[in-house]
Each structure stands twice: as C-alpha cells, then as structure tokens.
Scaffold this motif. Structure first.
Motif, short mmCIF file in Angstrom:
data_model
loop_
_atom_site.label_atom_id
_atom_site.label_comp_id
_atom_site.label_asym_id
_atom_site.label_seq_id
_atom_site.Cartn_x
_atom_site.Cartn_y
_atom_site.Cartn_z
N LEU A 171 45.61 47.97 47.15
CA LEU A 171 44.32 47.27 47.11
C LEU A 171 44.50 45.83 46.67
N ALA A 172 45.32 45.62 45.66
CA ALA A 172 45.53 44.26 45.15
C ALA A 172 46.14 43.39 46.25
N GLU A 173 47.13 43.92 46.96
CA GLU A 173 47.75 43.15 48.03
C GLU A 173 46.75 42.87 49.15
N LEU A 174 45.94 43.88 49.48
CA LEU A 174 44.94 43.71 50.55
C LEU A 174 43.93 42.63 50.17
N LEU A 175 43.40 42.69 48.95
CA LEU A 175 42.37 41.73 48.54
C LEU A 175 42.93 40.32 48.45
N THR A 176 44.13 40.17 47.90
CA THR A 176 44.75 38.84 47.81
C THR A 176 44.88 38.23 49.20
N ARG A 192 38.58 41.91 41.84
CA ARG A 192 39.34 42.53 40.76
C ARG A 192 39.67 43.97 41.13
N VAL A 193 40.88 44.38 40.77
CA VAL A 193 41.24 45.79 40.87
C VAL A 193 41.54 46.27 39.46
N VAL A 194 40.81 47.30 39.01
CA VAL A 194 40.97 47.83 37.66
C VAL A 194 41.51 49.25 37.76
N ARG A 216 54.51 46.33 35.09
CA ARG A 216 54.76 44.89 35.28
C ARG A 216 54.42 44.45 36.71
N GLN A 217 54.85 45.27 37.68
CA GLN A 217 54.59 44.93 39.08
C GLN A 217 53.09 44.92 39.38
N ARG A 222 48.00 41.16 39.78
CA ARG A 222 46.70 40.94 39.15
C ARG A 222 45.85 42.20 39.07
N VAL A 223 46.49 43.37 39.02
CA VAL A 223 45.75 44.60 38.74
C VAL A 223 45.53 44.67 37.23
#
Lengths: 443, 443
Positions: A171-176, A192-194, A216-217, A222-223
């Motif tokens: 999700l983070a990669e998709l949104l970015t 934001r991804v929480v 860390r990854q 930005r998760v």
C-alpha cells in the motif's frame, strides 16, 4: 465398484489431496463454490493493483482434467450427512462418498470487535481483494474531485503478521507512486498507511532480527507502525485504537484492511463438530475428527495439533482466538495445507489397502514475507530434519530474499499462462515503476 | 485566463478531443464515471473468456498525464446547466466550462421488445462482458452438476451486424472447445448458438460476397443463423421468434446476448436536446446542437448527418430505431468517434482563434469483422478519396484478413502493457488452443 472420495474445497489442501489420489482407481469428486483456485499468497498484489485477478485464479476443471478420473462439481455445500455419507448442495444436488476430505478453508474472523465485520475489508478471497482495490482508487478519486478529507487518504491495516506487513508495504509503495505521478493535485503528506499490531513486535513467527529489518523497511516507506495497540472499535470513517501509553485514540481513516486472523467458514460452523475457540475443527494426529475414520479435515479449517519437524521456525497466526494454543497448532498457511492435504490422500489409499494409518508430521520448509521492492525476509531450514528433530535455519533479507520470493511465487503459481502473465506484470512494474492493471472494475 | 474545456466521456471520441487539444494552452478536464477507457472492439473477447478485463481497460489518468495540462475528474454527470455553462455531478461537485464536448456514449437499446431489458445481456461495457462470461460458465456448471435442461446450453445472439457475428463466432468456438475438453460429461449436441437477424442478410454494412463468406464460416462452426426473423419477446429461459415462414416459435435458451442496437445513455435523455427516434442527439454538420455554438456532441451519442468521403462502404447499425435514416447517419463505431472527437477539438481551437468553423467530413478507413480463428473479413478503400468523392475498396477474407485484424487491434490498443498481455493471451490461445482467463469472478 471403485470407492468414492469427495474433496470439499479447491484450495491448496484440496488440490494436494486430489494430486495424491491421482491414478489410484478411485472415483474422486472435487467440490468448490468457485470454478477456480485462488493463489492466496498473491492476493495482496491484486488488492494493490499489481496483478490482474485472472493472473492468480486458475480453472479447477483444467486442473482436475490432468487427474484422469477426478470430476469437478461446482456448488456451495449446504450440509453434510455423516450418517448416510452424503454431501448436500444448496442447488438441490448431492454426492455420496466413502471417504470425505474437508478442506473448505476459513473466513475472516473479527474477534467480536464492534463494527469490524461491517466496515473492514478482508483479503482472504479474490472478491475481497478487488473490493480493497476499488475502495483505494475510489478514495483517491473522491479526494481529487471534492478535496481531501481527514479520513480519506489514511489506510489502516490491522494485524502485524506476514499478511499485514506485506499489505502495508505494498500500500505504501502504491500510494507513493500514485501521488507522485497520477494524483499530483493531492498533497503526498495526506496519504498515510498505519499498521496496527496488538503485540509489542511484528511478525511473531519470524526471527527477531528479521522482524526488526521488516520494521525498518516499513518505516522507510513511511508506514506508521503502531505496536502494542489494540483495536477497540471500527466505524465507517474512523477506528478507535487503545494503548497503555496513550489510552483510547480516534484515527480517521478511509479504508480499514483486516489482516488479523481467520476463523472457520460458514460450513464448518454448522457441522456440529468439536471446534477451537478460534473456530477451527479439532482433528487428531491422523487428521480425523472424533469417531469418523472416513472423514479427514485439512487446511485452514483444521486445527491440527500435529507433530512438526522444525518446531522453532514455524509462523503462527499473528493474533487470534487460538493464540493460547498457538505453540501446538499448525499455522494457516500454504505449506501446512499442502502437506496435510497430501497426507489425507495417502491415508485414504492406506485405508483402502487395509494398512494402518500414519500420523501427520509437518515438515517446515521455511517462511517468507515481502515488504516491498527489493526488500523481503526469509527463514529456511538448512536441511530437512528427521521427524521430531530440528534443523538450524538460514536467514535471508533484502534483495536476495526478494528475488528468492519472486522466483518461488512464479514457480509455484498454477498454470503456465498465469506464470507468464505475472512475470510480464512484474517485469513491467519493477523495470518501469508503473502499475499494472489499476482500474476500478465492478466497483 | 485560459479557456476551460470540459469533455464528458473517456471513450474513443473523448480521448480524440483531448489529444487534439494537447499543448494548446487550454484548461481541459476529462470527465468519466469510470477511471478507465474501455477498448470496446474487444469486449466480446472478454465475454467469451479470451482476454482479461484488465487487458482492454486503460487508466484514464495515465492517459491524461501525457497531455500536460489536462485534468481527469471521475464522476457521474447528473445534469448540465447550458445557461451557466456548468457540469453538475452526482457527488455534489461541479465544473464550469467555456467549451463543452459531449462524448458520453450510448447504452443498449431494446426497442421496446417485451422482457428484453430484464432478461438480455448486453455487451457495451466491461461489466456487461463479465456478466456474459459468468452466465456462460454458470450454465455449463449447472448442466454438469444437475443435468442439462433444454434451455441451459442454448445461447441466442440477437442482431446480425458485426458485433453479433463476432460474438456468435466466438461463442461457438468457446463452446466447442469447452465441451470437448473441460465439460466432457456434457453432450456436445446440446450446446447451440443461434444468431437471429431481422433482415434477410447478415452484416448489412459489408459487401454481399463478404457477408456470404461470414455466413458459411458461422455455419462451419455450427452456429444456427436465422435470417428474416424478429424477436417478439424475451423470457428468463426462452425467447419468442417470429418469421413469415414459420410464424411464432418458442426457443428455450439459457442466455440471450443483445447485439442489436444502442441508444442514448441516461444523461443524453435528460438534457432536453433534440433527439432521433433511436435516441441519439441530433447535431448539425459542425457537430453542434441547435443554438449552442460552445457545445459539441461526438461519438455514439451523436446523430451526425455528416458528409462522408466514401459513402458506399460504411457499416451501419444492423437494426434499430434510426434505420430509416441509416443511409445518412454515421455508424456508432470507433472510427467515426475518433474522427469526430478530433474534429471537435480542432474546432475549439478555431473558435478561440476567431476563425470560421469547418464542417465535419468522415473519411472511411474501412471496416473489419472476425468470425473466428483464421476467418475474418475486411473492406478497405484503396486510397483516401477527396471530400465527397469515393474510392474503390479492396476486399479481404480468411487468414489474411484475420491476421490483419489481429495486427490492427494490437496496434490500436492503448498501453504497452495491455498490448503485451493481449499478445500473450492470443499467442497462447491460437498456438495451444487453450482458453485464457476463463474463471467466474464476482459472478
């Protein structure tokens, strides 16, 4: 007259049983409510628009055709009459059996969290995954058309096991990517991804060093990872979280993905068989239910208290009603399902031959999870230990683990056309950084 | 302040307008209810399980990104206020325009045949196509599980134009293949495809020799072609046909595909603009509606009484409310939509520059239709004639026409990934004779 075997469920477990019975001269019927097998390990990629739904679905009829005398029956099972050995379908039809293998899978379990069943999106079936995808892009379109709301561009993922970690990373990669290219009018800071996990660490089934690497990854992508946080309630546009440090906190969010646990499906619940608190059917070490030597239960629906050969390294479900028994229950993953399904098939052959049954022993072949591009973790035993013993594991992370993950999933995917299509989509994406089939169909 | 252009509809016509306005310094907004463009000429292949839905859908945002200053707005248009020049959306938002291009497409028209709207399956949208696919395989599964009914395995296709012929041919190939491989328990004689056409010949827009070739090819694939036959009524499991020879005949069938005509969509009907009996908006030769010089109407929704350069060879809709005007109305196909869309864009540039408008002249580039594997027909003008003149056509059929058809559709498909995926699916199918993504998802 050949003995009749009915296998309920065309997932990993059911197909493994069918494979084990191939060419044995039995009359095998494979039953499923869908006409396709779903390659569940890649569902999160369909949900995040990396793959077509068709890429990870494979027609069950094409599969059974390979197994000579196996038939396929599409239908939803309504009831099982154990006394007269009959499987009854919703459409009025029925099939009789001499041996039954129940491999009907699970459904998402919300553990009674108020509002969760109503407002959360699961990722256990192909329809689930398409639902998540439609919701993500609908929220982005809505924000673009009418301006962003506080809730709109926040996605919460509940559950820090492998499914939750893979989903949050993707999700983070998709949104970015989406915000930097196709939704430039939206402020990237709003997306934001929480990731919410009840325990104090991610990936409970993995080595701690690997789990820290995954953390860390995720943070690099930005998760926002919230450990030791419980979900108290889910609403249509927010969730309520609770931690000992902060107390109850309200988080507005436009999509809540539930990756925290699975329970028995509707069918298992109405069979009047002994079940665990988490809703799985209790089986003995032969994979039988009590007093039914002709019935085997395998895959996600079974709570197998089985022996395993490499007890340290197995992944267990991240949260859930079976947590108390987690140490001894097999995890609801592909490998245990495949091995148990095969075992059930082999036991049916032994029963027919009048041979004594063998207990099921799970052989841990290792586990993997992907956080994102060039970031995965893997834990693989160095050799296959003898029954009861345990072998040291090799631990991989980063690009090498990611390439191993890609290769393993391509190889184990069903169907050469699907393999070629997934290879095409992945090459496209990882070379060009573009998304594949990211449109809202039927949403 | 740059002039604002709103284009309603992201089909062939709307995209052609957006392309013509690229880089002209206007503020262009492309509006569609879906976030993707559908490549409609290949919808029948999605319906007959030859292609993935995602293969023929292309994200509109990715497209408009190429056109610098063009924005995309996803939304269903609720109303258009011509006086204050505002497009109103169902979600409450609105956009204002200086120029409006209406390219909102059509919906299926059932010409008041009783039961048709309720029981027929159309093939105008991606959801339609997926619905047809799900229905075909559901019927096959049902027949396999509970035994065939008289209706179950008969499919009726209504309309003998290009869409109907392509659909009937593809269905016949699909059924033949499915029954000889995956549904061996079903009697192949039970599977019937019936193509119904009101007129005495197929493919009214094509040369008669080519139409006869198509008829022979359909018969070779065991399609039952009924010419001069009208549909009186459609029920849930049967249709009533009427011909002068036989009178009214009842045909039990499990699926009725409607390929007989399209009419204006919901939006066009509520705009209070002059319409034809077939439900298209009447435009003048500039593609304007009466008294609205800032509004252009293009594509399937427009009834353009336009000049054409090669008047003999154009394909017209096979049946329909506009039949009386068929000789002078542009057909609802990709080429007229693309050319009119482009023309509208160029006229907006002329209006802005204070230049006089030019009438729209349709240049016939030829037409094609595919009956099945290695069988297609094509009619292509030998050269591009000057306005008002007409050029002789070359007529192709068989393998050569089929290869030309494959090449043309690969080349005109949007997006390199989709092209690669379609190429993969076609290679797979035509080399191995296997079907591609033939599973029932969301059905």
């Amino acid at each position: 007259v050949p003995k009749r075997v009915v296998i309920v469920g065309g997932g990993f477990a059911g197909l493994a049983t069918a494979g084990a019975l191939e060419g044995a001269g039995l009359e095998v019927t494979l039953v499923d409510q869908h006409d396709y097998n779903t390659f569940q390990p890649l569902l999160y990629q369909v949900a995040t628009a990396g793959l077509n739904a068709g890429d990870i679905a494979y027609p069950l009829r094409t599969l059974v055709r390979r197994y000579g005398s196996t038939r396929f029956r599409r239908g939803t099972v309504d009831a099982i009459d154990f006394a007269s050995r009959k499987v009854q379908f919703e459409d009025g039809g029925a099939v009789e059996y001499d041996y039954l293998v129940l491999a009907s899978g699970a459904t998402t379990s919300y553990f009674g969290v108020p509002g969760a069943e109503e407002h959360c999106h699961a990722i256990y079936t192909l329809d689930d995954a398409l639902g998540v995808r439609a919701r993500i892009f609908s929220q982005l379109e809505r924000a673009s058309a009418l301006g962003p709301t506080p809730a709109g561009l926040t996605i919460a993922v509940i559950g820090g096991g492998a499914t939750g970690v893979e989903m949050a990373g993707a999700l983070a990669e998709l949104l970015t990517l989406a915000l930097s290219t196709t939704y430039k009018e939206l402020d990237p800071a709003l997306a934001r991804v929480v990731l919410v996990e009840q325990r104090e660490r991610l990936l409970g089934a993995f080595d701690e060093g690997l789990a820290r690497y995954a953390l860390r990854q995720l943070k690099r992508r930005r998760v926002e990872v919230r450990l030791g946080v419980e979900v108290l309630e889910v609403g249509s546009e927010h969730i309520v979280l609770a931690s000992s440090a902060e107390g109850a906190v309200d988080l507005p969010c436009g999509l809540v993905v539930w990756a925290a646990g699975v329970a028995a499906g509707k069918l298992a619940s109405c069979l009047d068989l002994p079940m665990t608190r988490g809703g799985r059917i209790v089986v003995d070490e032969m994979l039988h239910v009590a007093n039914r030597p002709e019935v085997f239960v395998v895959g996600d629906v079974a709570a197998a208290l089985a022996l395993r050969t490499n007890s340290g390294a197995g992944r267990t479900s991240s949260t859930g009603g079976d947590a108390g028994q987690a140490a001894s229950l097999l995890p609801q993953l592909a490998q245990p399902a495949i091995q148990a399904g095969e075992h059930a098939g082999l036991q049916i052959l032994r029963l027919r031959a009048g041979q004594p049954l063998e207990p099921f022993v799970y052989r841990d072949k290792g586990t993997m999870a992907t956080i994102g591009r060039r970031a995965a973790i893997a834990e693989v035993p160095l050799w296959r230990p003898r029954s009861g013993a345990s072998a040291p594991s090799v631990r991989l992370r980063g690009t090498l683990a990611w390439l191993a993950w890609l290769a393993l999933h391509i190889v184990t995917l069903l169907g050469r056309r699907n393999r070629a299509s997934v290879l095409l989509n992945w090459s496209w994406r990882y070379v060009s950084w573009r998304r594949g089939p990211r449109v809202i169909i039927g949403g």
